[in-house]
Design an enzyme around this catalytic site. Structure first.
Site, PDB file in Angstrom:
ATOM      1  N   TYR A  22       0.681  -1.199   0.000  1.00  0.00           N
ATOM      2  CA  TYR A  22      -0.026   0.044   0.058  1.00  0.00           C
ATOM      3  C   TYR A  22       1.109   1.141  -0.141  1.00  0.00           C
ATOM      4  CZ  TYR A  22      -3.020   3.800   1.871  1.00  0.00           C
ATOM      5  OH  TYR A  22      -3.480   5.084   1.979  1.00  0.00           O
ATOM      6  N   GLU A  44     -11.204   6.250   5.121  1.00  0.00           N
ATOM      7  CA  GLU A  44     -10.553   7.401   6.149  1.00  0.00           C
ATOM      8  C   GLU A  44     -11.608   7.595   7.319  1.00  0.00           C
ATOM      9  OE1 GLU A  44      -7.693   7.969   6.571  1.00  0.00           O
ATOM     10  OE2 GLU A  44      -6.589   7.633   4.576  1.00  0.00           O
ATOM     11  N   TRP A  52      -4.881   2.751  10.697  1.00  0.00           N
ATOM     12  CA  TRP A  52      -5.048   2.443   9.479  1.00  0.00           C
ATOM     13  C   TRP A  52      -4.900   1.021   8.867  1.00  0.00           C
ATOM     14  CZ3 TRP A  52      -7.662   3.787   5.265  1.00  0.00           C
ATOM     15  CH2 TRP A  52      -7.268   3.412   4.006  1.00  0.00           C
TER      16      TRP A  52
END
Length: 205
Positions: A22, A44, A52
């Site tokens: 990522y 988000e 995250w």
């Protein structure tokens, strides 16, 4: 012949292969289409209060749960859909965040209608220039900025939920409006080098 730079951002857990992928392929790459921007905003917003990586592991679950991030389809979700998703173990089963995603889809479409695209709207907050930060170490990373403060305030005024300044700063980092790769990270210059091809201006901040 110079050695290849293999350094990465100090926040990255390099023991997690999917996290490295990522970071190396997506994080900080400028997003210039509404579909991807909506996906990032959904993820988000779901992250608020969580790590995250917790959301990244559930990305496929979110993709299936929210119609492959088709904003027009998500905007049509009903209360029954929201109740169904609260039982879906492939996503974060937070009633408020699920309802916010449906609500935000409607608000996202309203912005598209007003500005022609959500991209036109959000990039105006950085003056249509990528903000390239000067970050040496982990302690240099901010949690918010005046840009994320202003964006948060405006989105809330437009009815969005779970869009605090910290959430939106992370969104701006991820979607490449702010280049927060550390100075020694191999991706920082690679992404800067892509701006001309993408037709983007940038400025050091």
């Amino acid at each position: 012949m110079t050695a290849e730079n293999t350094c990465r951002c100090p926040w990255l857990d390099t023991t997690k292969v999917d996290y490295v992928k990522y970071h190396d392929e997506e994080w900080g790459v400028p997003v210039l289409d509404d579909d991807k921007m909506f996906e990032y905003l959904v993820l988000e917003s779901a992250q608020a209060g969580l790590s995250w990586y917790t959301i990244l592991k559930r990305r496929d679950g979110y993709r299936k749960a929210f119609a492959n991030f088709d904003v027009n389809k998500v905007a049509l979700f009903t209360l029954a859909d929201e109740k169904r998703l609260v039982l879906d173990a492939s996503i974060i089963r937070h009633k408020g965040k699920i309802a916010a995603t449906v609500n935000n889809a409607k608000c996202f479409i309203a912005i598209q209608k007003e500005f022609g695209s959500f991209i036109n709207y959000i990039w105006a907050f950085v003056g249509n220039k990528v903000q390239v930060s000067d970050l040496q170490q982990l302690s240099d990373y901010p949690a918010t900025s005046p840009i994320s403060d202003n964006l948060s305030k405006d989105l809330k005024k437009r009815g969005f939920k779970f869009v605090g300044s910290t959430t939106l700063y992370a969104h701006l980092q991820a979607s490449g409006l702010i280049n927060d790769h550390s100075n020694d990270c191999k991706r920082k210059q690679e992404i800067i080098d892509s701006y001309q091809t993408l037709g983007l201006d940038w400025q050091q901040c």
